[in-house]
Design an enzyme around this catalytic site. Structure first.
Site, PDB file in Angstrom:
ATOM      1  N   ASP A   1       3.749   8.095   8.390  1.00 46.19           N
ATOM      2  CA  ASP A   1       3.465   6.802   7.783  1.00 46.19           C
ATOM      3  C   ASP A   1       4.701   6.402   6.975  1.00 46.19           C
ATOM      4  OD1 ASP A   1       1.921   4.605   6.654  1.00 46.19           O
ATOM      5  OD2 ASP A   1       1.796   5.823   4.837  1.00 46.19           O
TER       6      ASP A   1
ATOM      7  N   ASP B   1       4.797   3.502   4.119  1.00 44.26           N
ATOM      8  CA  ASP B   1       4.553   3.096   2.738  1.00 44.26           C
ATOM      9  C   ASP B   1       3.929   4.226   1.931  1.00 44.26           C
ATOM     10  OD1 ASP B   1       4.605  -0.295   2.642  1.00 44.26           O
ATOM     11  OD2 ASP B   1       4.477   0.686   4.589  1.00 44.26           O
TER      12      ASP B   1
END
Length: 399
Positions: free
Chosen positions: A190, A192
């Site tokens: 991922d 963020d």
């Protein structure tokens, strides 16, 4: 810490296999010690204890052993460092455009096997439940013991810091031994709050003057309280009218998470294919992937007309299900099994891809994500993923 400092990570260490070989007498006679699938049917666990270097380790072995001594069903084996291991040099130069974060958090890593005293098989579901129980009990014990001794040490050596004792003094990873013995080839991350410290959509919202509204929606989505697609549509709608001139400004102020560069560099040196898979926007994801040297990027397109963000979305949305599909499709494209895949994230929308991977790692994640991940990294930077994969602590290269 100086820039361009070479650090090393053992490659293809046989330490875990040697530890398994040493407990042959405790395992069923018909189990091959080199058959990873067969070993998965046994309640044999890798126990990895990670402490920040600043925390006095004191006698961590004593703490772990004292807990095991209270569990008559378990036997503890220390995994020896492999002096014969070859090393991968990791050049951890910081990148000026992403700040001057430490390349990683100095840490102490202790590795063990937890082996049942009696040879027995265990259903995978029961084994997972047992791992969570052990994790909870041992983590609680170690945090208590370490916090107590850390507080005493601080009171003696640094009385001004005596009250600054945190719960997260230790990460305990209780994993199937198969996770340590398999050769993984694909790592999906991922973006963020995982590869970078910020939530990009929150940064965009601050620029648009709707920061509080978007952050509230983001937090609810990360906790799994509202559907990701619904939250995404609501958040993007609030971004309408943002000028494209500010996008590069936002890129320039994004900061890589501590350990991100080191982790990606190490994994690539170990032969991994690396993928950034984000529920954010490709404009920023491509920028971060370039900084880190990530091989592949999947993210949402940010719809722009006449130099402004429209607030509209383009389908399909990269949600949790899509992230899992991307991980699976990438594995198929690489002609590897999902048992060779590692997925790392911090939010509820990362859980689907983490669930289908061999190893799902939560990084500074929400409680619901930590509870469902195979391992949770809290006390180090992102390089804690390497420790969860079974590698010893990063060390300075001798060269």
């Amino acid at each position: 810490m100086p820039e361009n400092t070479p650090y090393s990570l053992p490659k293809d260490s046989k330490a875990w296999q040697q530890a398994v070989d040493s407990i042959a007498s405790l395992l069923p006679e018909d189990i091959s010690l080199h058959d990873f699938d067969a070993l998965q049917s046994l309640p044999v666990f890798a126990l990895i204890v990670v402490l920040p270097a600043k925390v006095p380790a004191l006698d961590i072995h004593h703490y772990v052993q004292s807990w095991v001594d209270e569990q008559p069903s378990w036997h503890l084996v220390t995994v020896a460092e492999d002096a014969e291991a070859s090393f991968v040099d990791v050049d951890v130069a910081t990148n000026g455009s992403t700040g001057t974060q430490q390349p990683f958090t100095p840490a102490q890593v202790f590795r063990y096997l937890l082996v049942p005293v009696t040879d027995t098989l265990m259903h995978p579901g029961k084994k997972t439940a047992a791992a969570h129980i052990i994790d909870d009990q041992l983590t609680t014990r170690l945090r208590h013991d370490l916090a107590k001794n850390y507080a005493n040490a601080q009171a003696t050596d640094h009385p001004e810091n005596a009250a600054l004792v945190h719960d997260n003094l230790v990460d305990c990873h209780i994993l199937s031994i198969g996770h340590m013995l398999r050769t993984h080839k694909l790592a999906c991350f991922d973006m963020d709050s995982t590869l970078i410290e910020q939530e990009v959509i929150v940064e965009l919202a601050k620029t648009a003057g709707v920061g509080a509204e978007v952050e509230a929606i983001t937090e609810a989505a990360m906790r799994g309280e509202i559907d990701f697609d619904e939250s995404f549509v609501k958040r993007v709608a609030l971004l309408e009218g943002i000028s494209t001139s500010v996008l590069d400004e936002i890129c320039a102020r994004l900061t890589l998470s501590t350990g991100a560069h080191t982790t990606i560099t190490a994994l690539k040196a170990l032969g991994y294919h690396t993928v950034l898979v984000s529920g954010g926007f490709s404009y920023f994801a491509n920028y971060i992937a370039k900084q880190l040297g990530i091989d592949e990027v999947h993210a949402n397109h940010l719809d722009i007309e006449d130099g402004q963000v429209t607030g509209h979305i383009q389908l399909p949305i990269v949600n949790g299900a899509k992230k899992a599909a991307i991980a699976q499709h990438t594995a198929e494209h690489l002609n590897i099994e999902m048992s060779q895949v590692v997925c790392v994230g911090d939010g509820a929308n990362d859980l689907p891809m983490m669930a289908i991977a061999d190893l799902g790692v939560a990084y500074n994640a929400k409680p619901i994500v930590q509870a469902r991940a195979d391992a949770a990294v809290n006390v180090t930077g992102l390089e804690g993923v390497l420790y969860a994969l079974g590698y010893p602590a990063l060390v300075a290269s001798k060269s």
